[in-house]
Design an enzyme around this catalytic site. Structure first.
Site, PDB file in Angstrom:
ATOM      1  N   SER A 138      27.841  71.855 102.874  1.00 39.37           N
ATOM      2  CA  SER A 138      27.974  70.533 102.560  1.00 39.37           C
ATOM      3  C   SER A 138      27.547  70.554 101.132  1.00 39.37           C
ATOM      4  O   SER A 138      26.866  71.440 100.520  1.00 39.37           O
ATOM      5  CB  SER A 138      26.706  69.771 103.271  1.00 39.37           C
ATOM      6  OG  SER A 138      26.681  68.403 102.763  1.00 39.37           O
ATOM      7  N   TYR A 151      17.848  68.866 104.875  1.00 38.61           N
ATOM      8  CA  TYR A 151      19.322  69.238 104.901  1.00 38.61           C
ATOM      9  C   TYR A 151      19.885  69.828 103.744  1.00 38.61           C
ATOM     10  O   TYR A 151      20.343  71.028 104.056  1.00 38.61           O
ATOM     11  CB  TYR A 151      19.996  67.983 105.423  1.00 38.61           C
ATOM     12  CG  TYR A 151      21.418  68.057 105.493  1.00 38.61           C
ATOM     13  CD1 TYR A 151      21.839  68.549 106.765  1.00 38.61           C
ATOM     14  CD2 TYR A 151      22.492  67.819 104.568  1.00 38.61           C
ATOM     15  CE1 TYR A 151      23.359  68.736 107.050  1.00 38.61           C
ATOM     16  CE2 TYR A 151      23.781  67.942 105.030  1.00 38.61           C
ATOM     17  CZ  TYR A 151      24.281  68.385 106.212  1.00 38.61           C
ATOM     18  OH  TYR A 151      25.661  68.604 106.296  1.00 38.61           O
TER      19      TYR A 151
END
Length: 245
Positions: A138, A151
């Protein structure tokens, strides 16, 4: 025709890429947590032209099960040309801030489980001196932000691991492709309001498949995220900490 092991095959992005692979006649071995979803996805991929589709359920956090799963996939497909890893969760940052246990669980799912999978996969591909490993990470891993730093930390750790793995396997002729999506409209992001920077998984799939076929090192999808993250990384910390992102 490729022989593909897809882990996290029930994710929206993985599904979009697998549909393109099926249309090319690839042989696929799907791994995910939900047996019913896997059955439906496998049936759809067969209709779309996949040469073969096998599947099994597995919890990626059960690291003791990784080796046997990889061995079954390799035996079923008579070898592996590509390992495509696409599993993950998107944690609630506030819940993680209130719970060390939740934070560690999310780090385990989004980083450690993938690292555990990559370790035996890398050794297998290195021994064969061929193949490709592709992993979806990501853009969140490029810089820690208050809104999702748990995250982001997981994806940053995974990115560094992939970079080292890429360097290790280069001499063996094995490609390691790091795929960094930006904002993607999937069931995992259903709770977020969507704006102009958001896209659909099917819009990303062709670029992801091209990157795998061309054995790219790192790609941002859509590609404009490269420039966005370049600007974000360039901001001095004294400035960045004052910005709400």
């Amino acid at each position: 025709m490729r022989r593909v092991l897809a882990i996290g095959a029930t994710s929206a992005i993985a599904g979009a890429v697998l549909r393109l692979m099926a249309a090319k006649g690839d042989s696929l071995y799907l791994v995910g947590r939900n047996a019913r979803q896997l059955d439906a996805i496998a049936a759809d991929l067969r209709i779309r032209g996949a040469d073969f589709v096998g599947h099994e359920t597995m919890d990626v956090n059960d690291t003791a099960a990784h080796g046997a799963m990889i061995a079954r996939a390799e035996a079923t497909l008579d070898g592996l040309d590509l390992a495509f890893i696409a599993h993950g969760t998107l944690p609630d940052q506030r819940e993680c801030e209130d719970s060390a246990e939740r934070t560690l669980a999310e780090l385990a799912t989004n980083a450690l489980s993938t690292i555990a999978l990559l370790t035996p996969l890398a050794s297998r591909f290195e021994a064969r001196r061929a193949g490709c490993i592709a992993v979806i990470t990501s853009v969140a891993g490029d810089r820690g932000r208050a809104s999702n730093y748990v995250y982001g930390a997981a994806k940053a750790a995974l990115g560094v691991f992939l970079g080292g793995l890429r360097q290790r396997l280069h001499g063996a002729g094995v490609a390691v492709v790091t795929i960094k999506p930006g904002f993607v409209d999937t069931p995992m992001t259903a709770r977020f309001s969507k704006g102009p920077l958001w896209t659909k998984p099917e819009n990303l799939a062709p670029a992801i498949l091209r990157a795998i076929e061309r054995r790219k090192d790192v790609i941002y999808v859509p590609c404009f995220w490269f420039w966005i993250m370049l600007a974000i990384r360039a901001l001095p910390e004294a400035v960045f900490k004052r910005i709400k992102l």
